[in-house]
Design a protein around this motif. Structure first.
Motif, PDB file in Angstrom:
ATOM      1  N   LEU A  46     -13.188  23.022   3.493  1.00 52.09           N
ATOM      2  CA  LEU A  46     -13.403  24.096   4.461  1.00 52.09           C
ATOM      3  C   LEU A  46     -13.185  23.609   5.892  1.00 52.09           C
ATOM      4  CD1 LEU A  46     -16.548  25.669   2.794  1.00 52.09           C
ATOM      5  CD2 LEU A  46     -14.411  26.896   3.237  1.00 52.09           C
ATOM      6  N   LEU A  47     -13.679  22.417   6.194  1.00 51.13           N
ATOM      7  CA  LEU A  47     -13.479  21.873   7.534  1.00 51.13           C
ATOM      8  C   LEU A  47     -11.997  21.651   7.815  1.00 51.13           C
ATOM      9  CD1 LEU A  47     -16.445  19.349   7.677  1.00 51.13           C
ATOM     10  CD2 LEU A  47     -16.143  21.336   9.165  1.00 51.13           C
ATOM     11  N   ALA A  48     -11.276  21.121   6.829  1.00 48.71           N
ATOM     12  CA  ALA A  48      -9.843  20.903   7.010  1.00 48.71           C
ATOM     13  C   ALA A  48      -9.113  22.225   7.210  1.00 48.71           C
ATOM     14  CB  ALA A  48      -9.274  20.152   5.811  1.00 48.71           C
ATOM     15  N   ALA A  49      -9.509  23.253   6.465  1.00 47.75           N
ATOM     16  CA  ALA A  49      -8.893  24.570   6.634  1.00 47.75           C
ATOM     17  C   ALA A  49      -9.168  25.100   8.035  1.00 47.75           C
ATOM     18  CB  ALA A  49      -9.432  25.533   5.579  1.00 47.75           C
ATOM     19  N   GLY A  50     -10.396  24.900   8.510  1.00 47.78           N
ATOM     20  CA  GLY A  50     -10.725  25.316   9.867  1.00 47.78           C
ATOM     21  C   GLY A  50      -9.898  24.587  10.901  1.00 47.78           C
ATOM     22  N   MET A  51      -9.748  23.278  10.731  1.00 47.27           N
ATOM     23  CA  MET A  51      -8.943  22.497  11.675  1.00 47.27           C
ATOM     24  C   MET A  51      -7.505  22.993  11.716  1.00 47.27           C
ATOM     25  SD  MET A  51     -10.019  18.535  11.043  1.00 47.27           S
ATOM     26  CE  MET A  51     -11.569  18.198  10.201  1.00 47.27           C
ATOM     27  N   ARG A  52      -6.942  23.277  10.546  1.00 50.28           N
ATOM     28  CA  ARG A  52      -5.560  23.759  10.519  1.00 50.28           C
ATOM     29  C   ARG A  52      -5.446  25.116  11.213  1.00 50.28           C
ATOM     30  NH1 ARG A  52      -5.626  21.073   5.481  1.00 50.28           N
ATOM     31  NH2 ARG A  52      -6.413  22.931   4.393  1.00 50.28           N
ATOM     32  N   ALA A  53      -6.453  25.972  11.026  1.00 55.20           N
ATOM     33  CA  ALA A  53      -6.430  27.280  11.696  1.00 55.20           C
ATOM     34  C   ALA A  53      -6.541  27.108  13.209  1.00 55.20           C
ATOM     35  CB  ALA A  53      -7.564  28.151  11.171  1.00 55.20           C
ATOM     36  N   PHE A  54      -7.428  26.223  13.646  1.00 53.89           N
ATOM     37  CA  PHE A  54      -7.573  25.964  15.084  1.00 53.89           C
ATOM     38  C   PHE A  54      -6.246  25.454  15.659  1.00 53.89           C
ATOM     39  CE2 PHE A  54     -12.229  24.575  14.113  1.00 53.89           C
ATOM     40  CZ  PHE A  54     -12.606  25.893  13.947  1.00 53.89           C
ATOM     41  N   ALA A  55      -5.671  24.437  14.992  1.00 57.24           N
ATOM     42  CA  ALA A  55      -4.448  23.811  15.492  1.00 57.24           C
ATOM     43  C   ALA A  55      -3.288  24.798  15.517  1.00 57.24           C
ATOM     44  CB  ALA A  55      -4.099  22.593  14.630  1.00 57.24           C
ATOM     45  N   ALA A  56      -3.203  25.648  14.498  1.00 56.66           N
ATOM     46  CA  ALA A  56      -2.117  26.626  14.454  1.00 56.66           C
ATOM     47  C   ALA A  56      -2.214  27.625  15.603  1.00 56.66           C
ATOM     48  CB  ALA A  56      -2.136  27.361  13.114  1.00 56.66           C
ATOM     49  N   ASP A  57      -3.418  27.795  16.135  1.00 51.70           N
ATOM     50  CA  ASP A  57      -3.638  28.713  17.253  1.00 51.70           C
ATOM     51  C   ASP A  57      -3.576  27.992  18.591  1.00 51.70           C
ATOM     52  OD1 ASP A  57      -3.947  31.277  18.086  1.00 51.70           O
ATOM     53  OD2 ASP A  57      -6.027  31.505  17.471  1.00 51.70           O
TER      54      ASP A  57
END
Length: 357
Positions: free
Chosen positions: A307-318
């Motif tokens: 979940l944390l990795a998914a959050g990081m990818r979402a943050f970075a993509a934005d």
């Protein structure tokens, strides 16, 4: 001794008496003026965050608070709010009845007794709220302070009987560093948060935090409040679409009823906030993990790091530069170690002070 007696509540709570100001409850129309005061205080105290006007407007409707009886404001002769305070209980507390305190004083009016008057009033009102509770449970009057905040503010609370009970750390993770790929066990599905999953997430939260110090189950009313900064596009859940029947005995009655009615079983979740007002004082853009939780029966299955990795990818993509979160330094699930292993490092700290009743 019943909480009604232990609370030692004053029979009557008079407004403070200080020359040069008039005291009254806060009103919804006060939000812009209160925002001016709060912003000035946060600037003067070099707080690592900033409170937005929508957050203050939303706080007026906080569950467990009646602004007419649970807030106070000091207004000077020019009509300016120069100090404020408020208390709020949390409907649904089951093991400790909590009353939260929040207040502040305009920087140019400090040292004149306003802070002492606000803390005394809030503490007295909090005792009245505890005394009115129909639960015969321990009581707790609490507030949160930043470690880097004014020492005088902490001394003010300590002189009123508050003591530090818990420490917290804000952590950040550079999103320019590689983000790990974390595989989930077969049968579990990671997917974006959607409104239809929110009740299942609430139930998962209540289970995940049942063994956390100071945490209490969140009622639907409390759970739905405080969403001003919520970023659904950055939030995700792990769902078990075909839970093992053996799990049923370990589920609480509310979750069991939810699943039997066709609702999803959320095993873990990461809910994120977009706190744009913090970026200038932080010096970088960030996505903030407001809450991360994994059901107790699903721990040890790499759900939290996924979940944390998914959050990081979402943050970075934005386009965000950092991932940010807060953690209880004595978290019983070993969360601090997990965050460190993923590259998070402490930036600032805070603490909870309370009077235990």
């Amino acid at each position: 001794m019943p909480l009604t007696d232990r609370a030692a509540a004053p029979d009557r709570l008079d407004l403070p008496e200080l020359t040069g100001v008039t005291w009254r409850p806060l009103e919804r129309a006060d939000a812009p003026a209160l925002y001016t005061l709060v912003a000035a205080a946060e600037d003067a105290d070099a707080q690592p965050f900033r409170t937005s006007l929508p957050e203050l407007e939303e706080a007026y409707d906080a569950p467990g608070q009646d602004p007419a009886t649970d807030t106070i404001a000091a207004v000077d002769d020019d009509g300016r709010i120069v100090a404020y305070g408020g208390v709020a209980a949390r409907p649904g507390d089951e093991s400790v009845v909590r009353v939260f305190l929040h207040g502040g004083v305009a920087p140019d009016r400090r040292g004149r007794g306003l802070g002492r008057a606000v803390v005394a009033w809030m503490t007295g009102r909090a005792r009245q709220v505890l005394a009115a509770s129909d639960h015969d449970l321990p009581g707790r009057i609490l507030t949160y302070l930043e470690d880097g905040g004014p020492a005088a503010e902490r001394r003010l609370y300590e002189r009123a009987g508050f003591a530090t009970r818990r420490y917290y750390a804000m952590l950040r993770r550079d999103l320019a560093e590689p983000i790990p790929v974390v595989d989930l066990p077969a049968g579990l599905r990671l997917q974006p948060w959607t409104p239809d999953l929110d009740e299942a997430v609430r139930l998962a939260h209540n289970d995940a935090f049942r063994d956390h110090w100071g945490s209490e189950p969140q009622s639907p009313e409390v759970w739905a409040h405080g969403r001003t900064l919520f970023a659904p596009q950055w939030s995700s859940v792990v769902v078990d679409p075909a839970p093992d029947p053996a799990l049923a005995d370990g589920l609480d009655a509310e979750t069991r009823a939810h699943v039997e009615a066709g609702g999803a079983l959320v095993a873990g979740y990461q809910l994120a906030d977009r706190a744009e007002q913090d970026w200038a004082v932080q010096g970088y853009t960030s996505g903030y993990t407001e809450t991360l939780g994994v059901r107790r029966a699903y721990r040890g299955r790499h759900i939290a790091p996924a979940l944390l990795a998914a959050g990081m990818r979402a943050f970075a993509a934005d386009g965000m530069q950092y991932a940010v979160l807060d953690v209880d330094t004595e978290n019983p699930t070993g969360a601090y170690g997990l965050y460190s292993s993923l590259g998070y490092a402490k930036t600032v700290g805070s603490r909870m002070l309370s009077i235990e009743v």
